[in-house]
Design a protein around this motif. Structure first.
Motif, mmCIF file in Angstrom:
data_model
loop_
_atom_site.group_PDB
_atom_site.id
_atom_site.type_symbol
_atom_site.label_atom_id
_atom_site.label_comp_id
_atom_site.label_asym_id
_atom_site.label_seq_id
_atom_site.Cartn_x
_atom_site.Cartn_y
_atom_site.Cartn_z
ATOM 1 N N THR A 91 50.353 -31.254 10.854
ATOM 2 C CA THR A 91 48.937 -31.578 10.935
ATOM 3 C C THR A 91 48.161 -30.266 10.927
ATOM 4 O O THR A 91 48.619 -29.284 11.522
ATOM 5 N N PRO A 92 47.028 -30.239 10.265
ATOM 6 C CA PRO A 92 46.234 -29.017 10.299
ATOM 7 C C PRO A 92 45.418 -28.897 11.588
ATOM 8 O O PRO A 92 44.738 -27.908 11.799
ATOM 9 N N PHE A 93 45.507 -29.916 12.436
ATOM 10 C CA PHE A 93 44.669 -29.965 13.632
ATOM 11 C C PHE A 93 45.494 -29.785 14.900
ATOM 12 O O PHE A 93 45.717 -30.729 15.648
ATOM 13 N N VAL A 94 45.977 -28.588 15.109
ATOM 14 C CA VAL A 94 46.727 -28.265 16.320
ATOM 15 C C VAL A 94 45.867 -27.329 17.154
ATOM 16 O O VAL A 94 45.492 -26.250 16.715
ATOM 17 N N ARG A 95 45.554 -27.774 18.352
ATOM 18 C CA ARG A 95 44.793 -26.937 19.270
ATOM 19 C C ARG A 95 45.766 -26.281 20.242
ATOM 20 O O ARG A 95 46.646 -26.942 20.766
ATOM 21 N N ARG A 96 45.576 -25.000 20.462
ATOM 22 C CA ARG A 96 46.426 -24.271 21.403
ATOM 23 C C ARG A 96 45.560 -23.801 22.549
ATOM 24 O O ARG A 96 44.473 -23.281 22.339
ATOM 25 N N ARG A 97 46.079 -23.986 23.756
ATOM 26 C CA ARG A 97 45.364 -23.515 24.940
ATOM 27 C C ARG A 97 46.346 -22.763 25.825
ATOM 28 O O ARG A 97 47.473 -23.209 26.040
ATOM 29 N N THR A 98 45.881 -21.626 26.326
ATOM 30 C CA THR A 98 46.636 -20.858 27.306
ATOM 31 C C THR A 98 45.804 -20.845 28.574
ATOM 32 O O THR A 98 44.655 -20.398 28.561
ATOM 33 N N MET A 99 46.364 -21.341 29.653
ATOM 34 C CA MET A 99 45.647 -21.420 30.928
ATOM 35 C C MET A 99 45.833 -20.123 31.708
ATOM 36 O O MET A 99 46.963 -19.733 32.017
ATOM 37 N N GLU A 100 44.721 -19.477 31.993
ATOM 38 C CA GLU A 100 44.738 -18.205 32.717
ATOM 39 C C GLU A 100 45.342 -18.362 34.107
ATOM 40 O O GLU A 100 45.101 -19.345 34.796
ATOM 41 N N GLY A 101 46.136 -17.363 34.470
ATOM 42 C CA GLY A 101 46.683 -17.305 35.817
ATOM 43 C C GLY A 101 47.827 -18.256 36.102
ATOM 44 O O GLY A 101 48.310 -18.305 37.229
ATOM 45 N N CYS A 102 48.273 -19.015 35.104
ATOM 46 C CA CYS A 102 49.312 -20.032 35.336
ATOM 47 C C CYS A 102 50.651 -19.612 34.736
ATOM 48 O O CYS A 102 50.724 -18.786 33.834
ATOM 49 N N GLY A 103 51.707 -20.233 35.258
ATOM 50 C CA GLY A 103 53.045 -20.099 34.703
ATOM 51 C C GLY A 103 53.334 -21.293 33.798
ATOM 52 O O GLY A 103 52.461 -21.759 33.060
ATOM 53 N N HIS A 104 54.549 -21.826 33.913
ATOM 54 C CA HIS A 104 55.004 -22.902 33.035
ATOM 55 C C HIS A 104 54.475 -24.284 33.431
ATOM 56 O O HIS A 104 54.549 -25.208 32.637
#
Length: 140
Positions: A105-118
């Protein structure tokens, strides 16, 4: 799977270099608090989940050799997707980004949450919920 194992080995090596006198148990605790779940005390639901994990499907050995691959040409397109990781996660930004090639899909959103681990859901549930709500509301 090999990418996760390589990243784990690299991160553990960094912890060993920074803490040369640490025992294996101490290094395991440091890895947990740094990359797995950054809360001072692991949340009870996560503790129970790890305690109840099986032996056959536990660890990367259960799926060693697996590598996600893009679907065959002409495969049906998948719907939009959201991938998330913590800033200090043992899943690297690069590994997470590779899912864009696999999800068809061309619609993949990626998010990285600050201060978090797994486990960002447990580490910062409010922000995690806001990200999910924002993503879902795009399609509501």
């Amino acid at each position: 799977v090999s990418e996760v194992e390589e990243n784990y080995t690299r991160l553990l090596g960094e912890l060993k270099s920074s803490n040369p006198d640490a025992t294996e148990e101490q290094l395991g605790d440091l890895f947990r608090i740094t990359h797995q779940c950054r809360l001072p005390v692991m949340p009870e639901p996560l503790v129970r989940a790890y305690e109840k994990a099986g032996t056959v499907w536990r660890g990367t050995g259960a799926i060693s050799g697996y590598e996600a691959a893009p679907p065959k040409e002409g495969a049906r397109r998948m719907p939009s997707a959201l991938t998330m990781r913590g800033e200090h996660d043992f899943i690297s930004e690069w590994s997470l980004g590779r899912w864009g090639d696999v999800l068809n899909t061309p619609f993949v959103r990626r998010r990285t949450m600050e201060g978090c681990g797994h486990h960002p859901l447990l580490e910062d549930g409010a922000t995690y919920g806001e990200i999910i709500e924002s993503y879902v509301s795009e399609y509501d």
